[in-house]
Design a protein around this motif. Sequence first.
Motif, PDB file in Angstrom:
ATOM      1  N   GLY A  29       0.806  -1.224   0.000  1.00  0.00           N
ATOM      2  CA  GLY A  29       0.000   0.000   0.000  1.00  0.00           C
ATOM      3  C   GLY A  29       0.832   1.264   0.000  1.00  0.00           C
ATOM      4  N   ASP A  30       2.127   1.142   0.300  1.00  0.00           N
ATOM      5  CA  ASP A  30       3.003   2.313   0.295  1.00  0.00           C
ATOM      6  C   ASP A  30       3.227   2.797  -1.142  1.00  0.00           C
ATOM      7  OD1 ASP A  30       3.286   2.282   3.020  1.00  0.00           O
ATOM      8  OD2 ASP A  30       5.228   1.246   3.019  1.00  0.00           O
ATOM      9  N   GLY A  31       3.441   4.101  -1.259  1.00  0.00           N
ATOM     10  CA  GLY A  31       3.833   4.663  -2.547  1.00  0.00           C
ATOM     11  C   GLY A  31       5.347   4.744  -2.614  1.00  0.00           C
ATOM     12  N   VAL A  32       5.911   4.489  -3.783  1.00  0.00           N
ATOM     13  CA  VAL A  32       7.366   4.568  -3.955  1.00  0.00           C
ATOM     14  C   VAL A  32       7.682   5.315  -5.248  1.00  0.00           C
ATOM     15  CG1 VAL A  32       7.980   2.507  -2.619  1.00  0.00           C
ATOM     16  CG2 VAL A  32       7.372   2.286  -5.035  1.00  0.00           C
ATOM     17  N   ILE A  33       8.822   5.957  -5.270  1.00  0.00           N
ATOM     18  CA  ILE A  33       9.312   6.633  -6.462  1.00  0.00           C
ATOM     19  C   ILE A  33      10.431   5.784  -7.031  1.00  0.00           C
ATOM     20  CG2 ILE A  33      10.182   8.782  -7.417  1.00  0.00           C
ATOM     21  CD1 ILE A  33       7.475   8.995  -5.987  1.00  0.00           C
ATOM     22  N   VAL A  34      10.295   5.393  -8.302  1.00  0.00           N
ATOM     23  CA  VAL A  34      11.263   4.496  -8.933  1.00  0.00           C
ATOM     24  C   VAL A  34      11.616   5.017 -10.327  1.00  0.00           C
ATOM     25  CG1 VAL A  34      10.457   2.458  -7.673  1.00  0.00           C
ATOM     26  CG2 VAL A  34       9.443   3.033  -9.877  1.00  0.00           C
ATOM     27  N   GLU A  35      12.722   4.506 -10.837  1.00  0.00           N
ATOM     28  CA  GLU A  35      13.133   4.860 -12.196  1.00  0.00           C
ATOM     29  C   GLU A  35      12.794   3.720 -13.135  1.00  0.00           C
ATOM     30  OE1 GLU A  35      17.109   6.101 -14.786  1.00  0.00           O
ATOM     31  OE2 GLU A  35      17.253   5.824 -12.610  1.00  0.00           O
ATOM     32  N   THR A  36      12.100   4.044 -14.228  1.00  0.00           N
ATOM     33  CA  THR A  36      11.709   3.055 -15.229  1.00  0.00           C
ATOM     34  C   THR A  36      12.229   3.499 -16.590  1.00  0.00           C
ATOM     35  OG1 THR A  36       9.617   4.095 -15.875  1.00  0.00           O
ATOM     36  CG2 THR A  36       9.588   2.716 -13.884  1.00  0.00           C
ATOM     37  N   ILE A  37      11.951   2.689 -17.610  1.00  0.00           N
ATOM     38  CA  ILE A  37      12.387   3.048 -18.960  1.00  0.00           C
ATOM     39  C   ILE A  37      11.642   4.287 -19.460  1.00  0.00           C
ATOM     40  CG2 ILE A  37      13.067   0.715 -19.596  1.00  0.00           C
ATOM     41  CD1 ILE A  37      10.389   0.389 -20.996  1.00  0.00           C
ATOM     42  N   ARG A  38      10.493   4.606 -18.836  1.00  0.00           N
ATOM     43  CA  ARG A  38       9.748   5.802 -19.234  1.00  0.00           C
ATOM     44  C   ARG A  38      10.234   7.039 -18.500  1.00  0.00           C
ATOM     45  NH1 ARG A  38       3.380   5.236 -19.561  1.00  0.00           N
ATOM     46  NH2 ARG A  38       3.628   5.969 -17.413  1.00  0.00           N
ATOM     47  N   GLY A  39      11.007   6.826 -17.440  1.00  0.00           N
ATOM     48  CA  GLY A  39      11.453   7.947 -16.622  1.00  0.00           C
ATOM     49  C   GLY A  39      11.153   7.685 -15.159  1.00  0.00           C
ATOM     50  N   VAL A  40      11.163   8.730 -14.355  1.00  0.00           N
ATOM     51  CA  VAL A  40      10.853   8.594 -12.928  1.00  0.00           C
ATOM     52  C   VAL A  40       9.343   8.464 -12.772  1.00  0.00           C
ATOM     53  CG1 VAL A  40      10.966   9.692 -10.672  1.00  0.00           C
ATOM     54  CG2 VAL A  40      12.882   9.921 -12.261  1.00  0.00           C
ATOM     55  N   GLU A  41       8.910   7.407 -12.067  1.00  0.00           N
ATOM     56  CA  GLU A  41       7.488   7.122 -11.937  1.00  0.00           C
ATOM     57  C   GLU A  41       7.093   6.902 -10.476  1.00  0.00           C
ATOM     58  OE1 GLU A  41       5.336   7.527 -14.103  1.00  0.00           O
ATOM     59  OE2 GLU A  41       5.780   6.618 -16.048  1.00  0.00           O
ATOM     60  N   PHE A  42       5.797   7.114 -10.223  1.00  0.00           N
ATOM     61  CA  PHE A  42       5.197   6.837  -8.915  1.00  0.00           C
ATOM     62  C   PHE A  42       4.469   5.499  -9.015  1.00  0.00           C
ATOM     63  CE2 PHE A  42       1.753   6.680  -5.940  1.00  0.00           C
ATOM     64  CZ  PHE A  42       2.167   7.362  -4.799  1.00  0.00           C
ATOM     65  N   GLY A  43       4.728   4.599  -8.072  1.00  0.00           N
ATOM     66  CA  GLY A  43       4.066   3.300  -8.074  1.00  0.00           C
ATOM     67  C   GLY A  43       3.573   2.919  -6.695  1.00  0.00           C
ATOM     68  N   PHE A 110       5.808  10.870 -13.787  1.00  0.00           N
ATOM     69  CA  PHE A 110       5.782  11.534 -12.484  1.00  0.00           C
ATOM     70  C   PHE A 110       6.645  12.791 -12.462  1.00  0.00           C
ATOM     71  CE2 PHE A 110       7.361  12.087  -8.105  1.00  0.00           C
ATOM     72  CZ  PHE A 110       6.147  12.262  -7.447  1.00  0.00           C
ATOM     73  N   ASP A 111       7.793  12.725 -13.132  1.00  0.00           N
ATOM     74  CA  ASP A 111       8.689  13.886 -13.121  1.00  0.00           C
ATOM     75  C   ASP A 111       8.295  14.946 -14.151  1.00  0.00           C
ATOM     76  OD1 ASP A 111       9.374  12.601 -15.449  1.00  0.00           O
ATOM     77  OD2 ASP A 111      11.400  12.050 -14.819  1.00  0.00           O
ATOM     78  N   GLY A 112       7.255  14.660 -14.944  1.00  0.00           N
ATOM     79  CA  GLY A 112       6.775  15.632 -15.918  1.00  0.00           C
ATOM     80  C   GLY A 112       7.646  15.783 -17.148  1.00  0.00           C
ATOM     81  N   ARG A 141       8.795  16.469 -23.661  1.00  0.00           N
ATOM     82  CA  ARG A 141       8.788  15.357 -24.610  1.00  0.00           C
ATOM     83  C   ARG A 141       7.372  14.838 -24.804  1.00  0.00           C
ATOM     84  NH1 ARG A 141      12.675  10.936 -22.434  1.00  0.00           N
ATOM     85  NH2 ARG A 141      11.958   9.916 -24.348  1.00  0.00           N
ATOM     86  N   ILE A 142       7.020  14.593 -26.053  1.00  0.00           N
ATOM     87  CA  ILE A 142       5.685  14.122 -26.402  1.00  0.00           C
ATOM     88  C   ILE A 142       5.793  12.744 -27.049  1.00  0.00           C
ATOM     89  CG2 ILE A 142       3.608  14.520 -27.768  1.00  0.00           C
ATOM     90  CD1 ILE A 142       3.989  16.561 -25.552  1.00  0.00           C
ATOM     91  N   GLU A 143       4.958  11.826 -26.612  1.00  0.00           N
ATOM     92  CA  GLU A 143       4.908  10.499 -27.235  1.00  0.00           C
ATOM     93  C   GLU A 143       3.461  10.165 -27.555  1.00  0.00           C
ATOM     94  OE1 GLU A 143       5.670   5.771 -26.167  1.00  0.00           O
ATOM     95  OE2 GLU A 143       6.765   7.319 -25.064  1.00  0.00           O
TER      96      GLU A 143
END
Length: 292
Positions: A29-43, A110-112, A141-143
């Motif tokens: 249930g905790d929220g974490v900030i991680v780095e993914t191939i899309r960038g910095v994300e909230f999970g 998450f990082d915009g 950046r636009i995808e």
Amino acid sequence: MNKTVIGVRFKDVGKVYYFDPGDVSIEIGDGVIVETIRGVEFGEVVLAPREIKDEKIIMPLKPIIKKAEEKDFEKLESNKKKEEEAFCICLEKIQKHNMQMKLIKVEYTFDGNKIIFYFTADGRVDFRELVKDLASIFKTRIELRQIGVRDEAKMLGGLGPCGRPCCCSQFLGDFQPVSIRMAKEQNLSLSPTKISGLCGRLMCCLNYENEHYKAMRKLLPRVGSTIKTEDGEAEVVEANAITETVTAKIILPDNSVEMKKYTLKDIQAKSSDTNDEEEIEIDEDMKSILDE
């Protein structure tokens, strides 16, 4: 060797990805900030720390950046409002360029640093001018990502033919292969309107009981075959895979007909005329809903 990991999900119903929790105390249930191939994300953490064998982990295993704080949740809500605004702006630009595409959803990382626009279209779309317009407005950046009709249903949700919310938008993390043979195995109508979901493709739930039907198909006698029972020989008129019974027609001495049910236990040792694989004819309407 084993590694300690946590399971993180980025969407309400999506894949679970493993990350290294490090020395941070993490709970479900905790929220974490991680780095993914899309960038910095909230999970969101959906699997508490546990040990997993190396071969089940896609390496390299990335560590979490940090446990989410109050300001991170505020930023998440701010991004959701921005997504709504971006959706409206993108719709206007699509109409301006008269593009044959349907906008489904907008996501901010998450990082915009990136905005992802999901859309559906009948074919390939030249969206280069649209990207230029959006980039000049949002200065990031636009995808643009074209998705299929199954993914569209998963994102938008809705009620299925059963009256319940779509499985894909409620609990299915991944789409499983579904085939017309599954409907045939389960003695369902092969009409496209009966076995297709909101997406227009075969319903995911056809896969749920398929293994049981396949097993029973090998054990239950074929409709029309003759079986031996404690009451004598009988002709099978119905085989029920759920109850594991058959209904058979018995000719009595006075030439009258009696219908009786027999369990699989009663008949499986007395008849070898079980169902075999058979070819399935598919009409043009049915071909249109097959995507597997």
